[in-house]
Design a protein around this motif. Structure first.
Motif, short mmCIF file in Angstrom:
data_model
loop_
_atom_site.label_atom_id
_atom_site.label_comp_id
_atom_site.label_asym_id
_atom_site.label_seq_id
_atom_site.Cartn_x
_atom_site.Cartn_y
_atom_site.Cartn_z
N TRP A 297 -7.51 33.94 -17.00
CA TRP A 297 -8.26 34.60 -18.04
C TRP A 297 -8.47 36.00 -18.01
CZ3 TRP A 297 -13.38 31.84 -19.28
CH2 TRP A 297 -12.07 30.49 -19.59
N HIS E 247 -15.31 22.75 -24.59
CA HIS E 247 -15.95 24.18 -24.01
C HIS E 247 -16.55 24.00 -25.31
CE1 HIS E 247 -16.38 28.01 -22.86
NE2 HIS E 247 -16.10 28.53 -23.48
N LEU E 250 -19.19 22.50 -25.67
CA LEU E 250 -20.52 22.46 -24.45
C LEU E 250 -21.64 23.80 -24.88
CD1 LEU E 250 -18.67 21.21 -21.19
CD2 LEU E 250 -20.69 20.39 -22.93
N GLY E 259 -29.67 25.54 -24.48
CA GLY E 259 -29.08 24.70 -24.11
C GLY E 259 -28.02 24.02 -23.80
N PRO E 261 -24.78 24.76 -21.31
CA PRO E 261 -24.61 25.21 -20.64
C PRO E 261 -23.15 25.97 -19.83
CG PRO E 261 -23.66 23.00 -20.21
CD PRO E 261 -23.96 23.54 -21.91
N LYS E 262 -22.43 26.43 -20.80
CA LYS E 262 -21.42 27.87 -20.71
C LYS E 262 -21.50 28.38 -22.55
CE LYS E 262 -19.74 26.72 -16.97
NZ LYS E 262 -19.55 27.70 -16.02
N GLU F 201 -14.21 22.21 -9.74
CA GLU F 201 -14.93 23.25 -10.23
C GLU F 201 -14.05 24.33 -9.76
OE1 GLU F 201 -18.71 25.56 -11.83
OE2 GLU F 201 -19.19 25.07 -9.95
N ASP F 212 -9.54 26.21 -14.27
CA ASP F 212 -9.75 26.50 -15.78
C ASP F 212 -10.54 25.61 -16.11
OD1 ASP F 212 -8.92 28.16 -18.06
OD2 ASP F 212 -8.07 25.39 -18.74
N ASP F 213 -10.68 24.46 -16.26
CA ASP F 213 -12.39 23.83 -16.27
C ASP F 213 -13.31 24.11 -15.90
OD1 ASP F 213 -10.12 22.40 -18.32
OD2 ASP F 213 -10.62 20.35 -17.20
N GLY F 214 -13.24 24.70 -14.84
CA GLY F 214 -14.30 24.52 -13.72
C GLY F 214 -15.07 26.49 -14.79
N GLN F 215 -14.50 26.95 -15.60
CA GLN F 215 -14.80 28.18 -15.95
C GLN F 215 -15.28 27.11 -17.18
OE1 GLN F 215 -14.39 31.94 -15.06
NE2 GLN F 215 -12.25 31.78 -14.64
N LEU F 216 -14.31 26.57 -18.30
CA LEU F 216 -14.78 25.86 -19.26
C LEU F 216 -15.97 25.47 -19.52
CD1 LEU F 216 -11.04 25.53 -20.41
CD2 LEU F 216 -12.61 27.19 -21.49
N LEU F 217 -15.84 24.29 -17.59
CA LEU F 217 -16.62 23.20 -18.47
C LEU F 217 -18.50 23.81 -16.83
CD1 LEU F 217 -14.83 20.76 -18.29
CD2 LEU F 217 -15.54 21.69 -20.12
N GLY F 218 -18.45 24.27 -16.12
CA GLY F 218 -19.02 24.20 -15.21
C GLY F 218 -19.12 23.05 -14.12
N VAL F 221 -21.73 20.00 -15.77
CA VAL F 221 -20.88 18.99 -16.69
C VAL F 221 -20.01 17.77 -15.67
CG1 VAL F 221 -19.92 18.61 -18.95
CG2 VAL F 221 -21.98 20.43 -18.49
N MET F 222 -18.67 18.59 -15.02
CA MET F 222 -18.01 17.76 -14.76
C MET F 222 -18.54 16.85 -13.46
SD MET F 222 -15.13 21.61 -13.54
CE MET F 222 -14.09 20.47 -13.03
N TYR F 224 -21.90 15.41 -13.89
CA TYR F 224 -22.50 14.79 -14.75
C TYR F 224 -20.83 13.20 -15.27
CZ TYR F 224 -22.89 13.68 -19.40
OH TYR F 224 -23.02 12.66 -20.82
N ALA F 225 -19.28 14.68 -15.64
CA ALA F 225 -18.55 13.22 -16.21
C ALA F 225 -18.32 12.46 -15.85
CB ALA F 225 -17.46 14.49 -16.27
N LEU F 250 -27.62 17.33 -14.87
CA LEU F 250 -27.55 17.52 -15.85
C LEU F 250 -28.33 18.86 -15.17
CD1 LEU F 250 -26.81 16.06 -18.97
CD2 LEU F 250 -25.14 16.99 -17.68
N GLY F 259 -27.44 27.72 -16.02
CA GLY F 259 -26.15 26.35 -16.53
C GLY F 259 -26.73 25.32 -16.31
N PRO F 261 -28.29 21.99 -19.08
CA PRO F 261 -28.81 22.22 -19.99
C PRO F 261 -29.75 21.67 -20.37
CG PRO F 261 -27.23 20.70 -19.84
CD PRO F 261 -27.56 21.38 -18.10
#
Lengths: 313, 313, 313, 313, 313, 313
Positions: A297, E247, E250, E259, E261-262, F201, F212-218, F221-222, F224-225, F250, F259, F261
């Protein structure tokens, strides 16, 4: 040439550098000396002339290219040059491209593509307007080729305005082909003209800073005025079209908060605003990624308004 | 004259009214008729010409003053006129002041005070600039005296632009006297010029609606262009002063969100913006209070952004 | 007197300075010493007492005026005093005006003009209210004359509150004359009272910092409370007028985001808010321009929210 | 009793209703009549007295309870009553609970719980302050028990202020137990006092509308003033605590934009703000869900700022 | 077929219409009847079945296509049908294209172009992911071809999602060619996938309204979940690429307030967001201009946030 | 153990510290050395290994616990260690609690309370869902117990996620009891699950930084998944309830700008959002007050958005 980014403590240098800033000062015990900032395309460095009236120090001014003899030392954690001799150089002794950030594309080829776009315009009035700038106005052409597109944000190099204008125009051509409601001639014309005010908002390189009028009026209004003046000189220019061209220039930042006094109200103004914004954002990302390495990053970027990352392979 | 606000169901009318809108229509069974909106300074009313081709109905157009014979009835809860006869009147048969909202002040006296301000200007360049508008430009003077200062917000009456300009200039004179850092000549000049774009942003009364260029460009930029053009015609006009005048006009709304492409950067621009805003807000309150009665709360006003009340005695 | 702005490396000083801050510290090897910040009206400087218990160091406290003997040296690029002797001075030995930022106007003359405004008030209730502060309340009068109008933003000097209040009242008088809907007595009264909460929001000079209640409650609500209390002591004070006065004070910042719990709802509140804002902005510009030189751009100013420039001649 | 929500075209009614509004009018042919809006707890209806001076029509006023004889018909798509006879009723002839929205909880039981909270306060000063309102001040107690917590948003019924206050206090007690940094006495006290200004911001039922001072000052500042006055009457009330209580009341809306002149700066103010907001939001949802049926989406709610749905079983 | 936009008072109709809404009601005197809204692609109209149990009225439901015999009359200023006979039609009796808004492009040709894009993808994982939707998932393909891209904003017609997706992908292909930093495979893939959640956010035509999950979760998160599920089924899908695809989906609305979230953090997400926004804005303008005539101003459009005008010839 | 906060100039140290950062560097004269940042729970300090290849310097890596022999000196005003010897330690030689910020509560007791909440759930589907995480998923449980609730804002210590989750759930239980419209089972369930995305995250301590996914998805959403995946594995899980659980997760940040959605649309989502926010704000205040002393103002806090003060006794 020895580039500034490669300097290290203790070495002697004797090469030509651009004088970015210059000021006189006095030491605590009353002795006059001179502060300089020297620059090449790799960076800048502080320099001091401790004996400004000595034999080896010839006259020069800010933005001159000067042959510097001196040695490098560390002061307060940063490198600094003590200048022993200094001589102003003539054009030809140096290559400005070594001192200024410069587009990686060929300026003449880009300008030829601009002229190509103009030759494809079918409306005689719009063609005449464009030619009054890009064919007939020598001074404008010279400034347009050299200008950056911004002081620092994106395309802030010699040829940047030309490169950005061409990139926006290419995208607008795509949009005019893809969306039939768009008036192609009008959109291409305003794409070519949208940022011409920047030739007056920013001073020439190497300064590349806001002019007085640039700060008081801004490139949007300055470009509007330049276009209005040329239109006034074209007999029978259709009044409706004149209003639309001016509107597209005034509205091209899209939002009041970005300095547009009007919001886009016709489809070409909508298209121009988004094409301009899209090129700016992708160029910002491109410059960011080009200036960094690795896949980590890259930290928060204010213009993208996010922490930014390079895409994986 | 019988004013529209006094009409009631069942009465016959025969007086001159301004035709504000006019459109053709067809009844369900295919018969053509004409919809009108008639106006005087007290209000407006729907009218129908059911027999548009009958003998008594002469030709006229929108914004004509027309002598109407008809009778008033109620339809869907509102009054309406069935027009039996209609004849276009000539200038002289009516007094436009009966049909248009009009400043309560004397237009010529107000204009004389404008000229007075100009005669007090010491800078020959500023005086020349002001005179190029307020003394030499007949067309401008005529438009300036008639214009409103807005479509509906405040000062939306004949002479409104003149009244607002004078009121802002008076306040600016006060400020120039009270705050010594202010350049009096410059501030008085931009006060007089700040809204001249409105002579082109809004069409003449009785229409008083946005022109095409008014919507595409706006009065801020239009006024800037008008001033730039006059300055270009004055030999040796000081360039710094030119930039400052243009800046004050561009920045007089104070905030990007109100359509200023620049924010005030010199003290005269700061003063002008606040004087303009202060006069607008106090005029809005004055018009609100003048158009209502009693001491109750008058409801929410969008421009004041509050529920508004008359002050107690 | 030797002013701090004129100190230079190596000289000895022996003069009286105000102690702005004082704290005890311990050197690495465990020896106690004292950190001071000394101040006069030209600036401030760090000072160290390395031998706090030595003979020449007498007792004193923060905000005392102290005669300092010491010598000036450079440390980490800034000047610093090593204090050899220090003695607390009595009132009379120094002139506070040398140590505190002070209005350039005459405080007594300004206050006389306040009293003049009060004598012109026709409403006996409003006059009685104003006199309860500006004539009868000795403690208030003393505080009001000394207070600044702000911690740092504008008018942050002794007499600043008085100067700002008078300036706003002058402008309000102009507005009351120019806009007939305004109740003159009411507007002059609230102009005089609008910032009286600042006498309690900020502590006295030389501290001039937020008091505990200043931070918890703010000068708007504190001024409202002060006025409410005085009104409660005036028999038969008209209730409607009381509500209007309180409203004008509560609403004088004009927007929720600037701490006003109500937005202006009567014309005097609208006028007061804009007059207050206008004086603040013009004073900010005046102080900015007065503290700089040359005609260059002065950099971005957060309160004006723009890069700021001096107007050309 | 025949409730208004059950009226239908053609029926005769003879029952007591509350007169919510009343105004005189004149028919087209000059005959005076009276417009009424009648209300009970199920809704409201237009009514006309066509013969205001006839024998059966006795004198009454707005907010009287009046026995109405009349018949229901449809006019412009809505029901309407033609009133034949009308007589003002005395207390005792009707049950106000049939006419006013009313809390579903027991007012006296709720008030007893308030007193219980007060008896648990350990600080003698806080207890004295609370008792000065909830024990000693008869007029306050009467108003507090009857007031709604809002004109329309939530808890807009008789007893609503009491119910909301208790609910917030319950939640604050939970928070004081769960978060040890919180001063329990202080938080319970400000929870009980936070909305007392509403007893003066809103007029009594059946009107329940903003008072003049309510609009000019707002319940936050009015409650602050009420508390300040009582504190001033308690000898030796600790000054620090006084500032904290006042701050909690001033800051309880949490944001400037919601009319708080200060933002929460101590932990009890933070807790109070969130407890107040949480109860308001959950009560809004509760009232919304209670007033609708089915499991469909209920449409957009401005206060929740979302389309709202009932949770599935 | 007789289209609804051509109905007029007094005529008899006997044609097939889509039943958009249906509800039972009771007249004032207790007689049951049925309210309908009938629709074809030109508009909708109220209809009443006054004798729901009569012989000619057969059973049908909302969203059935029904042969209606009735006559048109005016009620409260609007047209209305009294239905005498009604019979549910079978597929084949009518052409759904007469009843639903439909893309003007060929759905199968558009879908073939989607498959073409997929066949050009070089990354085997991305190709597999895209094929899992657009080749292997019959149910998805059917829904994707039919969906609109929005309930009402733009592309709100059958095939709208397909048309919008293709248009965004075309633009993204242009961008991938023009800006070398962009990963072409990745950008084309996310362009194709970015709005697939809309197949579940909105119900099928003719309803085309938000589903329950559509309102609770939104198409951004639903599309993310659909993609995540397919990726989970592809062995060895590169984890970094998976994160980047998710990403981009989203972040494709670009701003939290819309809407997402990122916010876009990689160049492909930046490009996708702007391409999506650009196509939406140009389609809004295109639909606006196509649905109006003349060269006048078309009034304020909320999505363009400006008064909008057709460009002159 | 000698804690870092107690180091002073000149002393020798020989104790175990955590290596937070490590990088290689080269001195001006080309000699390689190593930069370290060492950490314990009281702070961190710079360290240098000037002889990285000497005998006493064994191999170790970032996040190893290393026995350090060295001496402390001052450089540029800060303390620094010159490392003479360094040896990586094994688990057992040190207590991680000495090196990491750690909840002051008992992790196992807190987790037992989580299980207690689960055992009280009546809905078999919700219980099954919760058990699939908190009983059956060993890896999840391990991560959940260790995670912080944030990188730095609040609860940023080992066990912070567990402590925050429990605190929010306790508050939600209170709300479910106090507001009968709330579905208790649903609210408790989503309270327990709302932040589980944070286990992915943020990386484990001692790093505790965004993945990495923490920054890309948050984490929203994680989480939620994660919940969606578990629900998909539970036969016959009610679809409506599934949508509601996912919606609550969410929407739990309450506003798009934070953040989420979706905004809360059901009462449990409203309650969860406010409970989460309330616990966060009170924990921020608690940590602030716990980390400072005295009763003075503590300065501006960005999260509380106010200058903050300790409450008086």
């Amino acid at each position: 040439m020895k580039y500034i980014e490669n300097f290290h403590d203790g070495e002697n240098i004797s090469d030509i550098y651009l004088v970015k800033q210059m000021s006189s000062a006095v030491t605590k015990n009353g002795k006059p000396y001179v502060n300089l900032i020297l620059q090449d395309k790799t960076g800048s460095i502080d320099a001091k002339i401790w004996e400004p009236n000595s034999a080896g120090i010839e006259d020069f001014e800010v933005f001159d290219y000067v042959l510097i003899y001196g040695n490098v030392s560390t002061y307060n954690g940063a490198l600094q040059i003590s200048v022993q001799r200094a001589r102003k150089c003539r054009e030809g002794e140096y290559d400005p491209a070594d001192y200024l950030p410069m587009t990686s594309k060929n300026i003449d080829e880009m300008f030829a593509r601009i002229l190509n776009y103009i030759s494809d315009i079918r409306s005689p009035y719009l063609k005449q307007l464009l030619e009054s700038f890009f064919v007939a106005d020598e001074e404008f052409i010279k400034a347009f080729k050299k200008s950056s597109a911004a002081k620092s944000v994106h395309h802030s190099f010699v040829g940047g305005l030309l490169q950005h204008t061409l990139s926006v125009t290419d995208l607008c051509k795509y949009l005019a082909d893809a969306y039939p409601m768009i008036n192609r001639d009008l959109l291409i014309s305003v794409a070519l003209l949208h940022d011409i005010g920047k030739t007056r908002e920013l001073s020439d390189f190497p300064e590349n800073d806001y002019t007085d009028d640039g700060q008081l009026l801004g490139h949007i209004v300055m470009g509007y005025a330049m276009v209005s003046e040329k239109i006034a000189g074209i007999p029978d220019f259709p009044q409706k079209t004149a209003g639309e061209i001016k509107h597209c220039i005034l509205a091209h930042h899209g939002e009041y908060e970005y300095g547009s006094p009007k919001k886009p109200a016709i489809i070409e103004a909508v298209a121009l605003h988004h094409a301009d914004n899209l090129d700016a954002k992708l160029e910002i990302m491109t410059e960011l990624l080009a200036s960094s390495q690795g896949t980590d990053w890259l930290g928060f970027n204010r213009l993208i308004d996010s922490n930014v990352r390079r895409t994986s392979e």
